[in-house]
Design a protein around this motif. Structure first.
Motif, PDB file in Angstrom:
ATOM      1  N   VAL A 199       0.843  -1.199   0.000  1.00 55.67           N
ATOM      2  CA  VAL A 199       0.000   0.000   0.000  1.00 55.67           C
ATOM      3  C   VAL A 199       0.877   1.246   0.000  1.00 55.67           C
ATOM      4  O   VAL A 199       0.634   2.195  -0.765  1.00 55.67           O
ATOM      5  CB  VAL A 199      -0.951  -0.006   1.215  1.00 55.67           C
ATOM      6  CG1 VAL A 199      -1.646   1.338   1.365  1.00 55.67           C
ATOM      7  CG2 VAL A 199      -1.984  -1.123   1.082  1.00 55.67           C
ATOM      8  N   LEU A 200       1.911   1.254   0.847  1.00 53.10           N
ATOM      9  CA  LEU A 200       2.798   2.423   0.900  1.00 53.10           C
ATOM     10  C   LEU A 200       3.521   2.633  -0.421  1.00 53.10           C
ATOM     11  O   LEU A 200       3.757   3.764  -0.840  1.00 53.10           O
ATOM     12  CB  LEU A 200       3.820   2.271   2.025  1.00 53.10           C
ATOM     13  CG  LEU A 200       3.382   2.750   3.394  1.00 53.10           C
ATOM     14  CD1 LEU A 200       4.545   2.732   4.352  1.00 53.10           C
ATOM     15  CD2 LEU A 200       2.773   4.156   3.321  1.00 53.10           C
ATOM     16  N   ALA A 203       0.998   4.268  -2.609  1.00 54.01           N
ATOM     17  CA  ALA A 203       0.265   5.418  -2.061  1.00 54.01           C
ATOM     18  C   ALA A 203       0.583   6.745  -2.757  1.00 54.01           C
ATOM     19  O   ALA A 203      -0.342   7.499  -3.088  1.00 54.01           O
ATOM     20  CB  ALA A 203       0.500   5.517  -0.555  1.00 54.01           C
ATOM     21  N   PRO A 204       1.857   7.081  -3.001  1.00 55.03           N
ATOM     22  CA  PRO A 204       2.098   8.396  -3.613  1.00 55.03           C
ATOM     23  C   PRO A 204       1.371   8.561  -4.947  1.00 55.03           C
ATOM     24  O   PRO A 204       0.707   9.579  -5.170  1.00 55.03           O
ATOM     25  CB  PRO A 204       3.622   8.424  -3.783  1.00 55.03           C
ATOM     26  CG  PRO A 204       4.145   7.491  -2.738  1.00 55.03           C
ATOM     27  CD  PRO A 204       3.114   6.396  -2.659  1.00 55.03           C
ATOM     28  N   VAL A 207      -2.387   8.848  -4.448  1.00 55.86           N
ATOM     29  CA  VAL A 207      -2.800  10.152  -3.920  1.00 55.86           C
ATOM     30  C   VAL A 207      -2.780  11.201  -5.020  1.00 55.86           C
ATOM     31  O   VAL A 207      -3.621  12.104  -5.046  1.00 55.86           O
ATOM     32  CB  VAL A 207      -1.870  10.548  -2.752  1.00 55.86           C
ATOM     33  CG1 VAL A 207      -2.127  11.978  -2.317  1.00 55.86           C
ATOM     34  CG2 VAL A 207      -2.047   9.574  -1.583  1.00 55.86           C
ATOM     35  N   ARG A 208      -1.825  11.073  -5.950  1.00 55.53           N
ATOM     36  CA  ARG A 208      -1.739  12.041  -7.056  1.00 55.53           C
ATOM     37  C   ARG A 208      -2.826  11.804  -8.094  1.00 55.53           C
ATOM     38  O   ARG A 208      -3.000  12.614  -9.004  1.00 55.53           O
ATOM     39  CB  ARG A 208      -0.353  11.982  -7.691  1.00 55.53           C
ATOM     40  CG  ARG A 208       0.713  12.553  -6.763  1.00 55.53           C
ATOM     41  CD  ARG A 208       2.076  12.706  -7.420  1.00 55.53           C
ATOM     42  NE  ARG A 208       2.982  13.390  -6.510  1.00 55.53           N
ATOM     43  CZ  ARG A 208       4.109  12.880  -6.011  1.00 55.53           C
ATOM     44  NH1 ARG A 208       4.485  11.656  -6.350  1.00 55.53           N
ATOM     45  NH2 ARG A 208       4.848  13.580  -5.191  1.00 55.53           N
TER      46      ARG A 208
ATOM     47  N   ALA B 215       1.519  13.335  -0.828  1.00 52.76           N
ATOM     48  CA  ALA B 215       2.135  12.424  -1.799  1.00 52.76           C
ATOM     49  C   ALA B 215       3.656  12.487  -1.697  1.00 52.76           C
ATOM     50  O   ALA B 215       4.341  11.454  -1.711  1.00 52.76           O
ATOM     51  CB  ALA B 215       1.670  12.770  -3.208  1.00 52.76           C
ATOM     52  N   LEU B 218       4.745  10.797   1.529  1.00 52.42           N
ATOM     53  CA  LEU B 218       4.636   9.343   1.431  1.00 52.42           C
ATOM     54  C   LEU B 218       5.776   8.763   0.599  1.00 52.42           C
ATOM     55  O   LEU B 218       6.282   7.679   0.887  1.00 52.42           O
ATOM     56  CB  LEU B 218       3.277   8.961   0.826  1.00 52.42           C
ATOM     57  CG  LEU B 218       2.064   9.219   1.735  1.00 52.42           C
ATOM     58  CD1 LEU B 218       0.762   9.109   0.953  1.00 52.42           C
ATOM     59  CD2 LEU B 218       2.056   8.235   2.908  1.00 52.42           C
TER      60      LEU B 218
END
Lengths: 424, 424
Positions: A199-200, A203-204, A207-208, B215, B218
């Motif tokens: 997930v990490l 994630a970036p 999120v973008r 983002a 992270l």
């Protein structure tokens, strides 16, 4: 054999060990099953385990098929779905025929999202994206909440994850698994740290994309410590298939069960399944259920054991023991027993608590038959009644019969000492 | 004593064990040190370890102080910063005096972000938010990149994290640590899984704040597998202080080092530090450095050992061994040795591989002196030369002298058998 190499004996099962040990697998995408496989259609689903007739389906797998018919809009309700199945209107095939895996009692219909994994050599395989642990289709739940969650996964989560994968640096699933062993996961029934890791990693980019969708996903997935399972299974299927194609005869390349039968596939024996009655073992049953409530073994996730994870990496994941009803102090002994029936050891899946010794890889049919020691697998168990869900988990020893059958099949390739010859 | 309770002998050090075992600690915020402590000012910084004179500062701690003076705008450059220090223009106090901890060779100036932790009873403590592992102030780096990163942490990351903490459900740090032991962390030198866990816990609220900032954060934090350390230390300081105030005499409640001296604080002995020369031990030194490059022990992070984590939880984190230059197979023996000098066992910090046995808690000065076994701590080591950074890591055995001194101090509270009496 090339005379130049005869001074050094090639190790037994060298090609199998190379395939199991050196196939790196990357995350390729998260897509809908209908986009990935031609044989998945509105009335053509995939199930876990060796092939099974629809009339033989146990309760939870039949329930999952009914739910998926409603999900796909083929049936207006569960009653109609039942009539379609009973009338022979649904084709069900083993997921292995489509180059993928299914999960437990679940089925794969066109709009089920699947994780797609790919080897460096381009071999792909898939497994279902994990639904979460609250009344999932894969344990025979088929109510409105289950189907609504699957719709959300298909229409929102899967496209967002797929876009994030495309936008991120390549993610080597086999490296995530290797680090998982250092974080107390065996990457089959325990994926707590690897779920957080994958997930990490995504994630970036998530999120973008759509920020609010990402936030909601991050919130939900934090509750799902098995999220990585689909990723782990897809990688395992790639490696199992790669090994099947390259190994010397006699290495187990698939283990799967459909609740009626458990089966293995073995290198050198083609697509044939060697099967027997699915075992139940002595799982830990969650209250208020009893052992009588549990279906025998189901699922394709034992592909992780084929690649040297799961029960074969028990000593990396002692915290799993309480969930399985096992003793963490027995973990090293369990893995040691598995070493006795495996052809080699992984050089990348290292168990810190065994002094970074590699997990056993390459379950060897001959060794199983000669020692009488059958492989252990970690498993979850579904309630026999449709719609109830998961009732237990445990370490299960496979029956010996399929291994003896496989050995008989391999007999055409044996020498006069009864050893399977490696390079025929 | 209440006659109603005399039929059951109260366990020795019952109050200490209760404080160490039952103090739950939650995450309260991420703030700037200047907002948290009155004694932190533009020319008044905090350092790790027992008090030290500025003239005695070792290279990296002096370098951190110089860097922080530039960071705060008190010096135009490092040369001016050096002159300020040499001219007596900087006050440096032990972070413990401010109710917090500093990290390794680092200092805490007003704009250093700190993690604030709070017990259920309202006791607070703080420790620096982890900077990352590339040339950090805490190992004596003081270049432009180091200071730029600290500015970004202070002005962007810390406020975003603080807002996310306020917007999220309460996060129990002691529960994250307990789960960490199941994921192969000892929550001092290994925080790989706990770092992922704390980031995931805050991620939804972070993303709902400034999405692009989230983002980028992270992305960066994925590289930092020690991010949780500041959270772990802040929780440890709360528990150490709570224990100091409630324990019977003779329990170690702080362990800290400044490169010159290592010291312990002990319940029943007030704020006094019992100190001796800081040890170096035999750490694993990262190439191309040598042991001669390394400063002796520095830092306040041994608070984690005080609470029963770090070296006292080695057997939960076998994958740390290679980083420390230790043998993972020795981990259970190390923890077993620590059990011999501790007053009890944790009921929440459980080691799966020891059959879920609790970690030892409550380092007992009397037991240390009687057995001659000094506590082990996990540590990182800074290069003696300013600006170079971390050069090694290892398991270090504390010297015995401070324990003998503490025992002498406790002598006023001993009975005629030489045992420290518990309820004076």
């Amino acid at each position: 054999m090339n005379p130049a190499t005869t001074t050094e004996a090639a190790p037994r099962h060298a090609a199998a060990i190379a395939a199991l040990d050196q196939t790196t697998v990357h995350l390729a995408g998260v897509r809908l099953a209908g986009e990935v496989s031609d044989i998945v259609g509105p009335r053509s689903f995939l199930h876990a385990g060796p092939p099974i007739q629809t009339g033989d389906l146990l309760g939870p797998m039949r329930a999952a098929a009914m739910g998926a018919l409603v999900l796909e809009g083929e049936a207006a309700d569960l009653n109609e779905a039942g009539r379609i199945i009973d009338g022979g209107g649904l084709e069900l095939r083993s997921a292995h025929e489509a180059g993928g895996l299914s999960a437990a009692a679940g089925v794969i219909s066109p709009s089920i999202p699947v994780v797609v994994a790919r080897s460096a050599g381009g071999r792909e395989a898939f497994a279902p994206l994990h639904e979460g642990n609250d009344m999932p289709l894969r344990y025979g739940a088929y109510g409105p909440e289950t189907l609504a969650r699957l719709r959300h996964l298909a229409t929102r989560t899967a496209p967002a994850l797929d876009a994030a994968i495309s936008a991120s640096e390549p993610i080597e699933l086999t490296a995530v698994q290797a680090e998982g062993l250092r974080r107390g996961d065996e990457c089959h029934n325990r994926n707590a740290a690897t779920s957080a890791a994958i997930v990490l990693a995504l994630a970036p980019a998530l999120v973008r994309g759509d920020g609010e969708l990402a936030a909601a996903f991050l919130e939900e997935v934090a509750e799902n410590n098995q999220f990585f399972l689909g990723f782990s299974m897809a990688a395992a299927k790639v490696i199992g298939d790669e090994t099947h194609g390259r190994a010397e005869p006699g290495i187990v390349t698939a283990i799967a069960a459909n609740g009626r039968h458990v089966g293995i596939r073995v290198s050198g024996c083609g697509d044939r399944w060697f099967t027997t009655d699915a075992p139940l073992g002595e799982p830990r049953v969650f209250e208020p259920h009893t052992l009588a409530d549990a279906c025998p073994l189901m699922g394709d996730s034992f592909a992780t054991e084929v690649m040297g994870l799961g029960a074969l990496a028990s000593s990396a994941a002692p915290a799993l023991a309480s969930f399985l009803g096992a003793d963490p102090l027995d973990a090293v002994a369990k893995v040691s027993e598995m070493r006795g029936i495996c052809a080699g050891e992984s050089s990348r899946f290292l168990i810190p608590f065994e002094g970074y010794r590699g997990t056993p890889i390459g379950i060897d049919v001959t060794a199983v038959c000669q020692t009488g020691v059958a492989p252990l697998v970690n498993g979850g168990f579904a309630h026999r009644t449709p719609g109830v869900g998961m009732v237990g988990a445990g370490v299960v020893r496979l029956p010996l019969e399929p291994f003896h059958e496989a050995r008989a099949c391999l007999a055409a390739n044996t020498d006069d000492k009864g050893e399977v010859t490696a390079w025929q």
